[in-house]
Design a protein around this motif. Structure first.
Motif, PDB file in Angstrom:
ATOM      1  N   HIS A  44      49.099  87.352 -95.181  1.00 14.93           N
ATOM      2  CA  HIS A  44      48.484  86.287 -94.381  1.00 14.93           C
ATOM      3  C   HIS A  44      49.277  84.991 -94.488  1.00 14.93           C
ATOM      4  CE1 HIS A  44      45.739  82.777 -94.055  1.00 14.93           C
ATOM      5  NE2 HIS A  44      45.333  83.412 -92.960  1.00 14.93           N
ATOM      6  N   ARG A  59      43.844  84.162 -89.320  1.00 14.29           N
ATOM      7  CA  ARG A  59      42.828  85.111 -89.811  1.00 14.29           C
ATOM      8  C   ARG A  59      41.996  85.658 -88.647  1.00 14.29           C
ATOM      9  NH1 ARG A  59      41.098  82.055 -93.265  1.00 14.29           N
ATOM     10  NH2 ARG A  59      42.376  82.789 -95.012  1.00 14.29           N
ATOM     11  N   ARG A  63      41.759  89.672 -87.527  1.00  7.71           N
ATOM     12  CA  ARG A  63      40.518  90.419 -87.473  1.00  7.71           C
ATOM     13  C   ARG A  63      40.290  91.078 -86.118  1.00  7.71           C
ATOM     14  NH1 ARG A  63      36.644  85.821 -90.351  1.00  7.71           N
ATOM     15  NH2 ARG A  63      37.417  86.140 -92.499  1.00  7.71           N
TER      16      ARG A  63
END
Length: 269
Positions: A44, A59, A63
């Motif tokens: 990340h 993020r 997802r």
């Protein structure tokens, strides 16, 4: 009397596929870039550093399995105020009413409370699906210079119309085109002895710094310029022979002695 669309308008009144905007395309590109790095095993923090995006945004992209989850025609889930009037707007647009201001006034007269910005956005999407109604793009600088410098006999009808419109709209461009055409006529017809002095005087007073600089530069070699624009004799053949000799020297460099090079220079045609 309530407005009723014509039969032709009713037939053509179908909601077009609205093209994706810049923000939607950017979302898809970012989603693809994030998942490409994820497939390579980048963490990340590594994706944040690589793409220079906010950690929360990265993020969110990580997802989302597909970009469609991030893209929606109505992100808020609310209906558009124009939903019930889409058929009316499409019919009026197909009838030739493409003015967003006019359509907004008609909607207000029908009792709808809608902002002008919303109507303009709707009309803009319609125009993107109807290229014939779109506003013509401004030509690039290279396209304009090409049209200006092309010989009048070689210009297409489209180029003639474009140049006329540009000259009508811009007085400075009209002046530049006139000076360029006059200099080209001197260059082609060798009329420098008659017209060069007047041309240089006018060019030095023009609003274009490029033409003023060009005219000033002519004075540094005035005699040579005058001869080149007036006499039929020129150094073209001599320059051609010099270029030919240089080409032969490059070809024969390290391959032959001076005697063979001499024969090639004398016998080459």
């Amino acid at each position: 009397m309530q407005w009723e669309p014509s039969p032709a308008a009713k037939k053509e009144a179908a909601l077009p596929d609205v093209p994706e905007g810049t923000r939607t395309q950017q979302t898809r590109q970012r989603h693809a870039a994030v998942h490409a790095l994820m497939a390579k095993g980048v963490s990340h923090s590594g994706i944040v550093a690589e793409l220079r995006m906010d950690p929360k945004t990265v993020r969110k992209y990580m997802r989302a399995a597909t970009a469609d989850e991030l893209v929606s025609s109505r992100p808020t889930g609310r209906r558009s105020v124009l939903d019930e009037h889409t058929a009316y707007l499409l019919a009026r647009f197909n009838e030739g009413c493409t003015s967003a201001d006019r359509l907004h006034k008609e909607l207000v007269e029908r009792g709808l409370k809608v902002s002008e910005r919303t109507v303009r956005r709707f009309v803009r999407n319609l125009r993107q699906n109807n290229p014939s109604d779109a506003t013509p793009q401004v030509p690039r600088a290279r396209e304009v210079t090409t049209v200006v410098l092309t010989h009048p006999d070689n210009r297409t009808e489209t180029n003639r119309v474009t140049l006329k419109e540009l000259r009508d709209r811009c007085a400075d461009l009209d002046t530049a085109c006139d000076l360029v055409a006059r200099f080209a006529e001197m260059l082609v017809n060798l009329r420098g002895e008659e017209k060069l002095v007047v041309w240089a005087t006018v060019a030095e007073k023009s609003p274009h710094p490029e033409l003023r600089g060009f005219a000033a530069g002519l004075s540094k070699g005035w005699d040579a310029v005058m001869a080149g624009l007036s006499l039929h004799w020129n150094s073209g053949p001599v320059e051609g022979h010099v270029n030919r000799v240089k080409m032969l020297k490059r070809q024969m460099c390290g391959r032959a002695k001076p005697d063979l090079l001499r024969k090639r220079v004398l016998l080459y045609r």
